[in-house]
Design a protein around this motif. Structure first.
Motif, PDB file in Angstrom:
ATOM      1  N   SER A 440     -22.843  82.049  27.209  1.00 10.34           N
ATOM      2  CA  SER A 440     -23.920  81.706  26.291  1.00 10.34           C
ATOM      3  C   SER A 440     -24.868  80.697  26.922  1.00 10.34           C
ATOM      4  O   SER A 440     -24.443  79.633  27.379  1.00 10.34           O
ATOM      5  CB  SER A 440     -23.337  81.140  24.991  1.00 10.34           C
ATOM      6  N   ARG A 442     -27.310  79.158  25.228  1.00  9.79           N
ATOM      7  CA  ARG A 442     -27.496  78.073  24.261  1.00  9.79           C
ATOM      8  C   ARG A 442     -26.337  77.084  24.330  1.00  9.79           C
ATOM      9  O   ARG A 442     -26.549  75.867  24.415  1.00  9.79           O
ATOM     10  CB  ARG A 442     -27.610  78.646  22.848  1.00  9.79           C
ATOM     11  N   ARG A 445     -26.361  74.864  27.552  1.00  8.46           N
ATOM     12  CA  ARG A 445     -27.214  73.675  27.564  1.00  8.46           C
ATOM     13  C   ARG A 445     -26.551  72.513  26.817  1.00  8.46           C
ATOM     14  O   ARG A 445     -26.668  71.353  27.227  1.00  8.46           O
ATOM     15  CB  ARG A 445     -28.575  74.016  26.955  1.00  8.46           C
TER      16      ARG A 445
END
Length: 642
Positions: A440, A442, A445
């Motif tokens: 992933s 997202r 991060r």
């Protein structure tokens, strides 16, 4: 391809990979190279990808265990006069933490990534000496189990991860704790040496046609230099641990000054290995960074030759640094000056590498994906760690901060900042190749933010604790020392760091099972491992690729040339010349065998029982000899005799 080996493999007239259709060739190659999904198949496999995945997964388990020990230490040190852990258990915990992280995680995981990736990146179907590869994993696993079972039974080693004598000697460490530590060293270094030999042979003699020395991926160069470092440095620590065992078990006096021995001999032997070990961990990380940056910059690496020369220079210079760990032992002033100079000079190749990375990003069009985020975090962190490294290379400053938390901070900045950040970047980058699924972006991060902030919040204040006089290896301290506030902040930051790793592992496991499908080359990367499917088939490549440049997938795209002629009904590898990678011969590759597993078990029993009686070496050598005879006994097939 000419030579006797070629003639030998032509005798039976079995078809090569160019004599049948693609579908038929893939079916027969899979039948030839695949590992049976049975218990015997699990124990017998010699597939470098399976063994590499096992190595990586096992090393990460040890990372989790070592991290939990670190959290326990931070809980104890969060406040003055805490009573969470007693002094004896604390001694075991910090010894186990350091030993686990250095010997069971950092070195093995870097070699494990090489075991998985190097054959794919150089375009071959398996690693050299694949049965030795299988043997090395079982030995590594046995050594880790030995260490952690002893800790669970409250007889874990308590002499620090570098086990200085005379503390680790028979007079001051009765019982078997130090013996268990020393024998664990034998396990892990035996495994590491085996993998290093395999990687050297694979890189030098099994490269795809056309992959000359100036076209080898930088990561492969890094693994080659690292393997030579292991071969030259690790015998020193094996000698040191073996002589320590002899002092403790049979009464030799290698480290007893009263009988003509020398306690400083241990430090020289240990750190002659111990400082190259830092670069054994760091150089593969350099290779990872040098592979990831061009992909996300969209251009070839800037300064390929300087990067490779910097790798080699770092490896050579790493053998001239070990005495800077011993500046407080009373060395001659001239010797101190020499090792100060050599310790500072190693910053030069490091600076060359950082310049090349920044220039590549500057001249490209960077895509700030999660792998590149961790690479940028690595560059920032490693520069800070390198600066404190130059500081402690100075004798006057090192004398003041020696054995304080300043050194703990520097050590973690270099090793976690210099190795773990690139390793996490590598997981995000190469897990799609391993599992066929993407992680992933997202969550990646968020993981980066937690780990980056948690790391610097944990270890940067330790510099100030060291300058304030807090010594390492203390399990408690008095309130009037004034260390309580910073220690509490460090412990809370460690929880943030742990949360980042927890989310990272959740993301990796979830993505490997159910993440979006990756495809063969989701990053549009230039190196050969992306020229095959994700995950790769058992045989790696349907036909062996031919390399015409340093970035074959960018320069050839869908028209990557290939070489044919390898047998599809028997395991065969292409052997090439060392410099130009010209095809020289076809070589049989050993098939799956249960004997490396039994040989590892027999060796493990010998090493473990020798902790309790030296006669175990005599009697234990019998089953070891039997398993080795079974391993090497000719079976009538060329691949079994290889």
């Amino acid at each position: 391809m000419t030579g006797n080996r070629n003639a030998r493999t032509r005798e039976d007239d079995r078809p090569s990979d160019t004599d049948v259709s693609d579908a038929e060739g893939e079916r027969r190659l899979l039948a030839t190279w695949a590992t049976p999904r049975t218990l015997k198949g699990v124990l017998s496999t010699v597939d470098h990808k399976i063994i590499g995945r096992r190595y990586i997964a096992t090393a990460f388990v040890f990372l989790i265990l070592g991290g939990l020990l670190a959290l326990a230490m931070r809980l104890q040190l969060a406040a003055p006069e805490a009573r969470f852990i007693g002094p004896d258990r604390y001694n075991q915990i910090f010894t186990m933490h350091g030993s686990t992280m250095m010997f069971l995680f950092a070195v093995p995981v870097m070699e494990a990534v090489g075991v998985f990736l190097v054959p794919l990146m150089i375009g071959t179907r398996n690693i050299a000496f694949p049965r030795l590869n299988a043997f090395s994993y079982w030995i590594f696993l046995s050594g880790g189990i030995l260490l952690w079972v002893s800790f669970a039974l409250d007889v874990g080693p308590d002499v620090g991860w570098f086990a200085y004598v005379p503390l680790a000697g028979p007079e001051f460490s009765p019982g078997k704790r130090a013996d268990i530590w020393a024998q664990m060293i034998t396990f892990t270094e035996l495994a590491a040496l085996a993998v290093a030999v395999e990687l050297v042979a694979t890189i030098l003699k099994q490269r795809a046609p056309g992959m000359s020395l100036d076209r080898i991926p930088v990561f492969v160069w890094a693994m080659l230099v690292t393997s030579f470092l292991i071969i030259m440095a690790m015998p020193a620590i094996m000698i040191a641990s073996s002589t320590l065992i002899l002092d403790r078990l049979v009464g030799t006096q290698f480290y007893n000054p009263a009988e003509g021995g020398d306690a400083l001999l241990w430090q020289h032997l240990f750190w002659f290995f111990g400082h190259p070990e830092v670069y054994i961990i760091f150089l593969p990380a350099v290779g990872m960074v040098s592979t990831i940056i061009p992909t996300f910059a969209g251009r070839p690496i800037f300064g390929y030759l300087p990067l490779v020369m910097a790798l080699i220079a770092t490896g050579i210079l790493s053998f001239g640094l070990w005495v800077h760990h011993m500046f407080t032992t009373g060395l001659p002033r001239l010797g101190e000056s020499f090792f100060t100079a050599s310790s500072m000079s190693i910053a030069i190749p490091a600076g060359v590498q950082i310049f090349c990375w920044i220039a590549t990003l500057w001249a490209g069009r960077p895509q700030l994906k999660t792998p590149l985020l961790f690479v940028c975090g690595f560059i920032f962190t490693f520069v800070l760690g390198g600066m404190t490294g130059v500081m402690v290379a100075s004798v006057p400053l090192d004398t003041q901060v020696h054995d304080t938390y300043f050194v703990v901070a520097h050590f973690h900045y270099v090793l976690i900042g210099g190795a773990l950040f690139p390793l996490i970047a590598a997981v995000y980058y190469w897990l799609p190749k391993v599992s066929g699924r993407m992680m992933s972006e997202r969550l990646g991060r968020i993981v980066f933010a937690l780990i980056f902030l948690g790391f610097h919040g944990t270890f940067f204040p330790m510099h100030f604790l060291g300058l304030m006089g807090m010594p390492r290896r203390v399990y408690t301290y008095q309130p009037e020392m004034g260390w309580g506030g910073l220690n509490l902040f460090v412990s809370l930051s460690a929880l943030v760091l742990a949360a980042g790793f927890l989310l990272f592992f959740i993301d990796a496991i979830r993505s490997a099972r159910s993440g979006p499908l990756a495809g063969p080359n989701p990053w549009n990367a230039p190196t050969l491992e992306w020229a095959t499917s994700s995950p790769p088939p058992a045989y790696n490549f349907r036909r062996i690729p031919v390399v015409t440049s340093a970035n074959p997938l960018w320069d050839n795209g869908e028209t990557l040339p290939v070489a044919g002629g390898l047998n599809i009904d028997r395991r065969e590898l292409l052997v090439s010349s060392v410099v130009e990678a010209l095809p020289e011969a076809r070589e049989s590759s050993p098939t799956d065998s249960i004997w490396p597993f039994w040989a590892a078990m027999a060796t493990s029993i010998l090493l473990i029982t020798s902790i309790f009686t030296p006669w175990a070496v005599v009697w234990g050598s019998i089953p070891v000899a039997i398993t080795l005879i079974g391993w090497f006994w000719p079976k009538g097939e060329p691949e079994d005799e290889a």
